[in-house]
Design an enzyme around this catalytic site. Structure first.
Site, PDB file in Angstrom:
ATOM      1  N   ALA A 163     -11.358  33.876 -50.215  1.00  0.00           N
ATOM      2  CA  ALA A 163     -10.206  33.102 -50.677  1.00  0.00           C
ATOM      3  C   ALA A 163      -9.211  32.886 -49.545  1.00  0.00           C
ATOM      4  CB  ALA A 163      -9.536  33.794 -51.862  1.00  0.00           C
ATOM      5  N   GLY A 213     -10.476  28.145 -46.315  1.00  0.00           N
ATOM      6  CA  GLY A 213     -11.579  27.363 -46.857  1.00  0.00           C
ATOM      7  C   GLY A 213     -11.900  27.705 -48.300  1.00  0.00           C
ATOM      8  N   SER A 250     -12.469  37.780 -53.988  1.00  0.00           N
ATOM      9  CA  SER A 250     -11.583  37.979 -52.854  1.00  0.00           C
ATOM     10  C   SER A 250     -11.183  39.442 -52.765  1.00  0.00           C
ATOM     11  CB  SER A 250     -10.327  37.113 -53.021  1.00  0.00           C
ATOM     12  OG  SER A 250      -9.377  37.376 -52.013  1.00  0.00           O
ATOM     13  N   ALA A 294     -16.271  41.785 -52.381  1.00  0.00           N
ATOM     14  CA  ALA A 294     -17.733  41.850 -52.446  1.00  0.00           C
ATOM     15  C   ALA A 294     -18.272  42.977 -51.583  1.00  0.00           C
ATOM     16  CB  ALA A 294     -18.334  40.524 -51.996  1.00  0.00           C
ATOM     17  N   CYS A 314     -12.079  31.286 -31.144  1.00  0.00           N
ATOM     18  CA  CYS A 314     -10.810  30.782 -31.663  1.00  0.00           C
ATOM     19  C   CYS A 314      -9.762  30.959 -30.568  1.00  0.00           C
ATOM     20  CB  CYS A 314     -10.428  31.555 -32.921  1.00  0.00           C
ATOM     21  SG  CYS A 314      -9.051  30.851 -33.824  1.00  0.00           S
ATOM     22  N   GLY A 329      -9.088  23.488 -38.925  1.00  0.00           N
ATOM     23  CA  GLY A 329      -8.765  23.195 -40.307  1.00  0.00           C
ATOM     24  C   GLY A 329      -9.354  21.898 -40.810  1.00  0.00           C
ATOM     25  N   CYS A 387      -5.723  19.284 -34.396  1.00  0.00           N
ATOM     26  CA  CYS A 387      -5.092  20.580 -34.189  1.00  0.00           C
ATOM     27  C   CYS A 387      -3.665  20.424 -33.692  1.00  0.00           C
ATOM     28  CB  CYS A 387      -5.898  21.409 -33.191  1.00  0.00           C
ATOM     29  SG  CYS A 387      -5.251  23.084 -32.947  1.00  0.00           S
TER      30      CYS A 387
END
Length: 429
Positions: free
Chosen positions: A9, A12, A34, A78, A159, A320, A353
């Site tokens: 969660a 995305g 989540s 999970a 990233c 994003g 971006c």
């Protein structure tokens, strides 16, 4: 009635659940798994780390929006995906069955791959709100006792934007505290050159970012492999283009923030046919896994090969706009499968971006994100900082209200008509 489960969660996963609800209607079930019920806006973490934001200003409780949209929220988290059984084992021992699954877990942070790496050891992070709050406490100490700083991204990172952002945001915060002259700064990156960004550059990001670093008196080391982090220094191997050692640097540091390499989360790793060796999800052009065809994936957890060979491993970012296009395509494809049709939607995988530098910034557009491109553009100015603030406010409102409206597509249109965004006044936001 079909049951679609979204695993994760974050940026995305949350909008994935919202778009699925719109695409499927109320006659089908949508669930989200989540760790906890709070959504945290990760792009604002660099601001948190210098005290420009706090937890409450960038977090949203997902429970009200999920109830409003008839989305079942499972905050247990999970433990393990059992893909052959169409079942997710949850952390409390219960299980959740599904007809279709969208994996949107984001990454696990591979701090353990370098000695002394991570918030539990000798470095700080802006990858998680808790890390950013710890970094803020260390920033306060840095203001009291100034010393050298190292910022950057380790080998295998994918990233790079937040590393550049934090370097300039920290520099601005140090100037505001009137101690910038007492804090030498070094940017350490695995990129082959400044502004590579895991994308082989976009427009003139190389020139723009080199100029920005130089103007702020921030030194840099590229093609770097960090050997170890210690409390007072970072040991860095700088390599040549052929991978041979060029130099070993011991960079003094009393405050270090480096982005780590990512890997897939434990709940989905090492499932044959589902993941690559790093645990990222294998998908086709429709975001669909080849072996488990009722499983899709979006966001950072998706396996994407690097743009080309580099002396030090450099991953590809999932920006994003790219994630949003994955989400929209996946929602459409699952809706088609539910109707008995074949998937046909594909994400655009473009990149828009906004890299905030505290009092300015650099924006870039790459269409598609992976070169060669039809659009390869970058620009800079105070308007980028203003636009980033507007983006934060809009996106948090979107999450809180349960809207599925695609923000990045709007932004892309505005950026391509760049005069509209440049007209935003820095003082107005």
């Amino acid at each position: 009635m079909a049951h679609v489960v979204v695993l994760g969660a974050g940026l995305g996963g949350t909008i994935m659940a919202y778009e699925l609800r719109d695409a499927l209607g109320r006659e089908h079930r949508v669930s989200v798994v989540s760790k906890g019920s709070k959504y945290s806006f990760v792009p604002s973490n660099p601001w948190v780390a210098v005290g420009w934001r706090d937890r409450d200003s960038i977090e949203v409780d997902l429970a009200p929006a999920c109830r409003k949209r008839d989305i079942a929220l499972h905050p247990q988290g999970a433990k393990r995906l059992h893909a052959t059984e169409n079942r997710i084992e949850l952390m409390d021992g219960t299980s959740l069955d599904y007809d279709y699954l969208v994996i949107a877990t984001g990454p696990e942070l591979a701090f353990d791959e370098i000695p002394g790496f991570g918030p539990a050891a000798h470095t700080h992070s802006v990858c998680h709100i808790d890390h950013a709050l710890d970094a803020k406490a260390a920033f306060d100490q840095l203001v009291k006792t100034p010393g050298p700083v190292v910022i950057g991204a380790a080998q295998g990172a994918s990233c790079y934007g937040p590393a550049y952002e934090f370097a300039f945001i920290l520099e601005k915060a140090l100037r505001d505290a009137k101690i910038r002259d007492k804090v030498p700064m070094t940017f350490v990156t695995s990129e082959p050159y400044i502004g590579h960004l895991g994308l082989d550059g976009v427009g003139d990001t190389k020139g723009l970012l080199e100029s920005a670093l130089r103007s702020k008196h921030i030194k840099w080391i590229c093609n770097s492999k960090v050997q170890k982090f210690e409390a007072d220094k970072v040991t860095v191997e700088e390599v040549n283009d052929d991978g041979s050692t060029k130099a070993i640097h011991e960079v003094a540091s009393s405050y270090t923030m480096m982005l780590p390499a990512f890997r897939g989360v434990e709940a989905v790793r090492d499932i044959e046919g589902l993941t690559n060796p790093r645990g990222f999800i294998l998908v086709d052009k429709h975001q669909q896994n080849g072996k488990f065809q009722n499983v899709f994936a979006v966001g950072v957890c998706v396996a994407i090969p690097p743009t080309g060979k580099t002396p030090v491993p450099v991953g590809v970012p999932k920006t994003g706009f790219m994630i949003e296009s994955m989400v929209t395509a996946t929602a459409q494809n699952i809706a088609r499968l539910v109707r008995g049709e074949k998937p046909n939607a594909q994400g655009s995988w473009n990149a828009v971006c906004l890299a905030d530098f505290g009092d300015g910034g650099i924006a870039f557009v790459a269409q598609p994100q992976i070169p060669p491109r039809n659009v390869n553009w970058s620009s800079q100015g105070k308007w980028v900082h203003a636009a980033k603030i507007g983006f934060e406010k809009y996106f948090l409102h979107k999450i809180k209200s349960g809207q599925a409206e695609p923000f990045y597509e709007k932004l892309a249109l505005q950026v391509l008509g760049i005069d509209k965004l440049k007209a935003v006044k820095f003082e107005d936001v």
